[in-house]
Enzyme design. Structure first.
Site, mmCIF file in Angstrom:
data_model
loop_
_atom_site.group_PDB
_atom_site.id
_atom_site.type_symbol
_atom_site.label_atom_id
_atom_site.label_comp_id
_atom_site.label_asym_id
_atom_site.label_seq_id
_atom_site.Cartn_x
_atom_site.Cartn_y
_atom_site.Cartn_z
ATOM 1 N N LYS A 163 -9.454 -23.226 5.924
ATOM 2 C CA LYS A 163 -10.334 -23.419 4.764
ATOM 3 C C LYS A 163 -11.260 -24.620 4.965
ATOM 4 O O LYS A 163 -12.471 -24.536 4.727
ATOM 5 C CB LYS A 163 -9.483 -23.582 3.495
ATOM 6 C CG LYS A 163 -8.679 -22.319 3.144
ATOM 7 C CD LYS A 163 -7.952 -22.457 1.833
ATOM 8 C CE LYS A 163 -6.785 -23.409 1.897
ATOM 9 N NZ LYS A 163 -5.700 -22.912 2.774
ATOM 10 N N THR A 164 -10.698 -25.741 5.391
ATOM 11 C CA THR A 164 -11.520 -26.930 5.635
ATOM 12 C C THR A 164 -12.511 -26.676 6.760
ATOM 13 O O THR A 164 -13.682 -27.075 6.690
ATOM 14 C CB THR A 164 -10.625 -28.129 5.983
ATOM 15 O OG1 THR A 164 -9.705 -28.369 4.908
ATOM 16 C CG2 THR A 164 -11.455 -29.378 6.217
ATOM 17 N N ASP A 174 -11.059 -29.959 -1.835
ATOM 18 C CA ASP A 174 -9.761 -29.396 -1.457
ATOM 19 C C ASP A 174 -8.811 -29.481 -2.647
ATOM 20 O O ASP A 174 -8.983 -30.343 -3.524
ATOM 21 C CB ASP A 174 -9.206 -30.182 -0.263
ATOM 22 C CG ASP A 174 -8.107 -29.420 0.466
ATOM 23 O OD1 ASP A 174 -7.916 -28.221 0.176
ATOM 24 O OD2 ASP A 174 -7.443 -30.023 1.322
ATOM 25 N N THR A 207 -4.574 -23.382 -2.354
ATOM 26 C CA THR A 207 -3.456 -22.530 -1.957
ATOM 27 C C THR A 207 -2.939 -21.723 -3.147
ATOM 28 O O THR A 207 -2.100 -20.844 -2.972
ATOM 29 C CB THR A 207 -2.302 -23.386 -1.402
ATOM 30 O OG1 THR A 207 -1.905 -24.349 -2.393
ATOM 31 C CG2 THR A 207 -2.733 -24.128 -0.135
ATOM 32 N N ARG A 235 -2.904 -23.871 12.730
ATOM 33 C CA ARG A 235 -2.469 -25.273 12.753
ATOM 34 C C ARG A 235 -1.105 -25.407 13.409
ATOM 35 O O ARG A 235 -0.856 -26.331 14.195
ATOM 36 C CB ARG A 235 -2.435 -25.841 11.331
ATOM 37 C CG ARG A 235 -1.946 -27.291 11.251
ATOM 38 C CD ARG A 235 -1.983 -27.816 9.839
ATOM 39 N NE ARG A 235 -3.360 -27.946 9.389
ATOM 40 C CZ ARG A 235 -3.723 -27.918 8.112
ATOM 41 N NH1 ARG A 235 -2.819 -27.715 7.166
ATOM 42 N NH2 ARG A 235 -4.993 -28.066 7.773
#
Length: 339
Positions: A67-68, A112, A161, A220
């Site tokens: 997302k980032t 965020d 999320t 990640r």
């Protein structure tokens, strides 16, 4: 618990610098989420041709899926800057007004954990997103008045999320909404090979596949495992990460072939052994495994559900037949009566 909690997809302090180096900078470098990337490319090209700001974008899904990264890519593709903040950091109206007033033309504002934004701050965003204006209170007491200030057209990219916690008025102001899915093994393998090249790590095909299979569909985690495997291979005196080095690392890190760590196993075995396979309420389960309810819902359950080990019903959490088979347990759930 896993000694390093290595399969938790939340960003750790030692991920930050590494992730910035590994993060794709352009859409052409981004692996996975193919249809969403194709659509985003179309929206960006259209906005640029019209000379407009990109429509506001909401990105939701489990942590660690990009997302980032996509927020930064959107800014890069639009040829603009990006300002980054998060919902919990913004406490006062002045905080969000100061940021919005300082936005450059068509710049991206990335928030965020936007679901944690206070209601009073959401209301400021409504007018800013729709009319590119913010209301500022001038003066105090009976003589105070509200003045609408124009701000530069901008793009808000919100990441969360838990999209269900966003208020309907805020959610409806996003013209583009993407739910990011877990990555398949082929995409994860490609990401691992790309990251290995950037980090100067040699890894063979069998080790790459093993890492991909234990990455819980999350880039990640794949990158984090890759870095740890490099350490184990180095201590074994190997100049390439092979399957032997990978297996030794997985055993030491307590990550099994499904990508489960100790918490995953504890969740499923608690449902199976203590509650006869379920159903069990989320609050009871959280107390039993000594984890926060939100941690189970945001971090662990999405992957367990995606892989078919856990089922969520109105009555509670259920371990599936696949979970019983995985742990070599016999499903003791009583059979439903015929009549």
């Amino acid at each position: 618990m896993n000694p390093e909690n290595i399969t938790n997809p939340l960003e750790k302090s030692d991920d930050i610098g590494i992730e910035q180096n590994l993060r794709p900078a352009r859409l052409r470098e981004f692996t996975g989420q193919k249809q969403k990337i194709a659509n985003l490319k179309t929206y960006i090209q259209g906005a640029r041709q019209r000379g407009e700001a990109l429509d506001h974008v909401l990105l939701h899904g489990p942590p660690g899926l990009g997302k980032t990264t996509l927020a930064h890519i959107a800014a890069a593709e639009m040829g603009t800057g990006i300002k980054c903040t998060s919902g919990p950091v913004l406490e006062k109206k002045g905080d969000i007004i100061a940021i919005l007033s300082d936005m450059e033309m068509h710049e991206v504002l990335f928030i965020d954990e936007i679901h944690r934004l206070r209601t009073a701050l959401e209301e400021i965003l409504y007018k800013a997103m729709e009319d590119f204006q913010v209301d500022v209170l001038i003066g105090q007491g009976p003589g105070a008045k509200t003045v609408s200030l124009h701000i530069n057209p901008f793009t808000l990219v919100g990441a969360t999320t838990r999209a269900g916690l966003l208020s309907n008025p805020l959610r409806n102001r996003f013209g583009i909404t993407f739910h990011l899915d877990f990555y398949n093994l082929d995409d994860l393998s490609e990401i691992i090979r790309r990251s290995a090249g950037i980090l100067g790590i040699r890894i063979d095909a069998t080790a790459t596949a093993a890492v991909a299979g234990r990455s819980r569909g999350t880039p990640r985690i794949a990158n984090r495992l890759l870095r740890r495997l490099r350490d184990f291979a180095q201590l074994q005196g190997k100049d390439i990460v092979d399957l032997e080095a990978a297996e030794a690392a997985f055993q030491a890190l307590e990550v099994d072939e499904a990508g489960f760590d100790e918490v995953d196993r504890k969740i499923l075995l608690t449902i199976i052994d203590n509650f006869n396979g379920g159903p069990v309420g989320i609050s009871t389960l959280a107390t039993s495994v000594q984890e926060e309810k939100n941690t189970l819902e945001d971090i662990y359950e999405p992957y367990l559900m995606q892989e078919g080990f856990l089922q969520i019903t109105a009555r509670g959490r259920l371990a599936t037949d696949k979970a019983f088979r995985y742990f070599h347990k016999k499903n003791r759930a009583p059979q439903k009566p015929l009549f």
